[in-house]
Design an enzyme around this catalytic site. Structure first.
Site, PDB file in Angstrom:
ATOM      1  N   ASP A   1      -9.535   5.683  -2.060  1.00  0.00           N
ATOM      2  CA  ASP A   1      -8.480   6.369  -2.809  1.00  0.00           C
ATOM      3  C   ASP A   1      -9.135   7.122  -3.965  1.00  0.00           C
ATOM      4  O   ASP A   1     -10.363   7.203  -4.069  1.00  0.00           O
ATOM      5  CB  ASP A   1      -7.416   5.394  -3.287  1.00  0.00           C
ATOM      6  CG  ASP A   1      -7.911   4.449  -4.384  1.00  0.00           C
ATOM      7  OD1 ASP A   1      -9.135   4.411  -4.656  1.00  0.00           O
ATOM      8  OD2 ASP A   1      -7.073   3.743  -4.978  1.00  0.00           O
TER       9      ASP A   1
ATOM     10  N   TYR B   1      -5.990   6.563   4.785  1.00  0.00           N
ATOM     11  CA  TYR B   1      -6.165   5.576   3.722  1.00  0.00           C
ATOM     12  C   TYR B   1      -5.416   4.279   4.026  1.00  0.00           C
ATOM     13  O   TYR B   1      -5.988   3.180   3.980  1.00  0.00           O
ATOM     14  CB  TYR B   1      -5.693   6.125   2.369  1.00  0.00           C
ATOM     15  CG  TYR B   1      -5.540   5.004   1.374  1.00  0.00           C
ATOM     16  CD1 TYR B   1      -6.656   4.471   0.746  1.00  0.00           C
ATOM     17  CD2 TYR B   1      -4.292   4.420   1.133  1.00  0.00           C
ATOM     18  CE1 TYR B   1      -6.542   3.389  -0.112  1.00  0.00           C
ATOM     19  CE2 TYR B   1      -4.171   3.340   0.279  1.00  0.00           C
ATOM     20  CZ  TYR B   1      -5.298   2.830  -0.341  1.00  0.00           C
ATOM     21  OH  TYR B   1      -5.173   1.747  -1.164  1.00  0.00           O
TER      22      TYR B   1
ATOM     23  N   GLU C   1       0.829  -1.208   0.000  1.00  0.00           N
ATOM     24  CA  GLU C   1       0.000   0.000   0.000  1.00  0.00           C
ATOM     25  C   GLU C   1       0.863   1.257   0.000  1.00  0.00           C
ATOM     26  O   GLU C   1       0.563   2.226  -0.702  1.00  0.00           O
ATOM     27  CB  GLU C   1      -0.941  -0.008   1.203  1.00  0.00           C
ATOM     28  CG  GLU C   1      -2.064  -1.026   1.105  1.00  0.00           C
ATOM     29  CD  GLU C   1      -3.008  -0.749  -0.053  1.00  0.00           C
ATOM     30  OE1 GLU C   1      -3.079   0.410  -0.514  1.00  0.00           O
ATOM     31  OE2 GLU C   1      -3.668  -1.694  -0.510  1.00  0.00           O
TER      32      GLU C   1
ATOM     33  N   CYS D   1     -17.417   2.270 -20.205  1.00  0.00           N
ATOM     34  CA  CYS D   1     -18.749   2.033 -19.637  1.00  0.00           C
ATOM     35  C   CYS D   1     -19.383   0.761 -20.190  1.00  0.00           C
ATOM     36  O   CYS D   1     -20.165   0.096 -19.493  1.00  0.00           O
ATOM     37  CB  CYS D   1     -19.647   3.233 -19.894  1.00  0.00           C
ATOM     38  SG  CYS D   1     -19.082   4.752 -19.074  1.00  0.00           S
TER      39      CYS D   1
ATOM     40  N   CYS E   1     -13.473   2.279 -14.733  1.00  0.00           N
ATOM     41  CA  CYS E   1     -14.035   3.615 -14.492  1.00  0.00           C
ATOM     42  C   CYS E   1     -12.895   4.615 -14.314  1.00  0.00           C
ATOM     43  O   CYS E   1     -12.747   5.259 -13.274  1.00  0.00           O
ATOM     44  CB  CYS E   1     -14.951   3.593 -13.268  1.00  0.00           C
ATOM     45  SG  CYS E   1     -15.960   5.088 -13.062  1.00  0.00           S
TER      46      CYS E   1
END
Length: 290
Positions: A139, A121, A38, A201, A194
């Protein structure tokens, strides 16, 4: 059925079939491995992180292994991932976990946020992805998915807010394991489908439930965030200096560093900043990693 139920189910089903095969997602990955992944992945593409993560985990499989090394070794092993202060933060977190938590990454948000350099986060990401808890992990990618699917907006703004955390949490299933999967799925959907400028889409599992897609609106002209110039910036020159020091076994004289960039003021400002940040140490023989 509530809005949150279909969104979580749809993205989780999509994730099961489309998730990238990343090493820190493999069964048996420790919470330390998740924490390292991370921190490394912040502002850095996954394709660049993966080989460095593997090297780190082979060399330092536990926090105590990294804590036993000088901070300069963490900086050297960080390589060209960028933002090398993250290496310092990981080393400091390793020292804290080894010394204060019996070499086990804690599993509460409060204890995770108390680790050096671990923010909102990262704490929630480790709690969800390593400890399989129900927390909103937000995020840029997640914020964008939620903004489009739920609020009908093309973008989510510049910074994560408490409202973003609340909006994401409402989408999570009550079951902790299912929520952890949904959190990872939302993030993956934002990274692969996305996207900010070219959302696909037609391949999105939320297309029929997306408020923004239903509006049929085009994206605003131009990027939502102005691209940052890199070449010739202080950050660029800092990177050039760090590259020289990572390759050096002995202190490097100032005159040798003078060759990395032609502007003396910018070069001096970059070097001074590196020393102030604890990334470089100045001694009698020149400059070196700590």
């Amino acid at each position: 059925m509530s809005q949150s139920a279909p969104i979580a189910r749809l993205v989780s089903d999509w994730f099961a079939a489309n998730a990238r095969d990343l090493p820190w997602r493999e069964p048996g990955t420790t919470a330390w491995g998740v924490l390292v992944s991370e921190v490394m992945s912040q502002q850095t593409p996954v394709r660049r992180v993966e080989p460095v993560w593997r090297e780190w985990m082979e060399r330092w499989p536990t926090p105590a292994d990294l804590a036993a090394e000088p901070t300069g070794e963490a900086i050297r092993a960080w390589g060209r991932l960028g933002y090398p202060r993250r290496a310092l933060r990981l080393h400091a977190a390793a020292v804290a976990v080894a010394g204060d938590h019996d070499n086990v990454v804690p599993d509460t948000i409060a204890a995770l946020e108390a680790l050096p350099g671990i923010g909102t986060y990262t704490a929630r990401a480790v709690a969800a992805f390593a400890h399989r808890q129900r927390h909103p992990v937000v995020d840029t990618n997640v914020r964008r998915v939620v903004a489009r699917a739920v609020a009908g907006n093309p973008d989510a703004g510049m910074a994560t807010t408490a409202a973003d955390l609340r909006a994401t949490e409402t989408l999570l299933p009550d079951d902790a394991e299912a929520a952890a999967v949904a959190s990872a799925a939302l993030m993956e959907l934002g990274a692969l489908i996305c996207t900010a400028r070219a959302p696909v889409c037609a391949r999105c599992p939320l297309a029929d439930d997306c408020a923004w897609h239903a509006k049929g609106e085009a994206l605003p002209e131009g990027p939502s965030r102005k691209p940052q110039k890199y070449t010739g910036t202080d950050r660029h020159v800092r990177g050039l200096i760090m590259a020289v020091l990572r390759e050096a076994d002995d202190p490097v004289a100032r005159v040798a560093l003078d060759t990395v960039w032609h502007e003396p003021d910018r070069r001096e400002r970059a070097l001074t900043g590196l020393v102030a940040d604890g990334l470089v140490v100045e001694g009698a023989g020149g400059f070196r990693l700590p």
